[in-house]
Design an enzyme around this catalytic site. Sequence first.
Site, PDB file in Angstrom:
ATOM      1  N   TYR A 114       0.857  -1.179  -0.096  1.00  0.00           N
ATOM      2  CA  TYR A 114       0.077   0.066   0.058  1.00  0.00           C
ATOM      3  C   TYR A 114       0.914   1.233  -0.004  1.00  0.00           C
ATOM      4  O   TYR A 114       0.725   2.021  -0.737  1.00  0.00           O
ATOM      5  CB  TYR A 114      -1.036   0.014   1.236  1.00  0.00           C
ATOM      6  CG  TYR A 114      -2.438  -0.545   0.907  1.00  0.00           C
ATOM      7  CD1 TYR A 114      -2.394  -1.669  -0.015  1.00  0.00           C
ATOM      8  CD2 TYR A 114      -3.326   0.079   1.606  1.00  0.00           C
ATOM      9  CE1 TYR A 114      -3.871  -2.043  -0.371  1.00  0.00           C
ATOM     10  CE2 TYR A 114      -4.618  -0.393   0.950  1.00  0.00           C
ATOM     11  CZ  TYR A 114      -4.907  -1.483   0.274  1.00  0.00           C
ATOM     12  OH  TYR A 114      -6.056  -1.946   0.108  1.00  0.00           O
ATOM     13  N   GLU A 121       1.413   6.161  -6.909  1.00  0.00           N
ATOM     14  CA  GLU A 121       0.369   6.797  -7.627  1.00  0.00           C
ATOM     15  C   GLU A 121       0.309   8.213  -7.268  1.00  0.00           C
ATOM     16  O   GLU A 121       0.174   9.029  -8.438  1.00  0.00           O
ATOM     17  CB  GLU A 121      -1.198   6.303  -7.127  1.00  0.00           C
ATOM     18  CG  GLU A 121      -1.230   4.781  -7.177  1.00  0.00           C
ATOM     19  CD  GLU A 121      -2.524   4.176  -6.540  1.00  0.00           C
ATOM     20  OE1 GLU A 121      -3.401   5.177  -5.972  1.00  0.00           O
ATOM     21  OE2 GLU A 121      -2.740   3.206  -6.501  1.00  0.00           O
TER      22      GLU A 121
END
Length: 155
Positions: free
Chosen positions: A93, A100
């Site tokens: 994550y 991202e």
Amino acid sequence: MALLVAQILHGLVGLVRSPVSATLPQIGSRLFLTWGILWSFPETHSHILVTSLVISWSITEIIRYSFFGMKEAFGFAPSWLLWLRYSTFMVLYPTGISSEASEKYCLRMPNKWNFSFDFFYASILSLAVYVPGSPHMFTYMLAQRKKALAKAKAA
């Protein structure tokens, strides 16, 4: 990647137990990056963060679908796969989210699509969702991990 929208719809109609509040930000972000940035701006393909992004997404999905496939096919998943399913997010994550978030700033403005829709401000707005969204997703997965591993330990 576009078929991931089905995961949101499955949550909305109750086919899966996953809450839409956890699914929507994850799928929305992936679709925005895949179609809004990577597909629209091929110059981003060679960026190093695209590599870490694809690796993070790929490992996550390989583990996830292997876990669900084993459960569907055999009625159970091995304990090591259960552990991977609910533990690798602690590394993947943060690497995926940072890749991202960073990838959104790798666009050079102006660009061929920058006519009536300012992609820069859409990216800034998208990043604003990461501030409350990332801790929400991470704590949701921590709770899921605790519940899944406790259930496996009790069995």
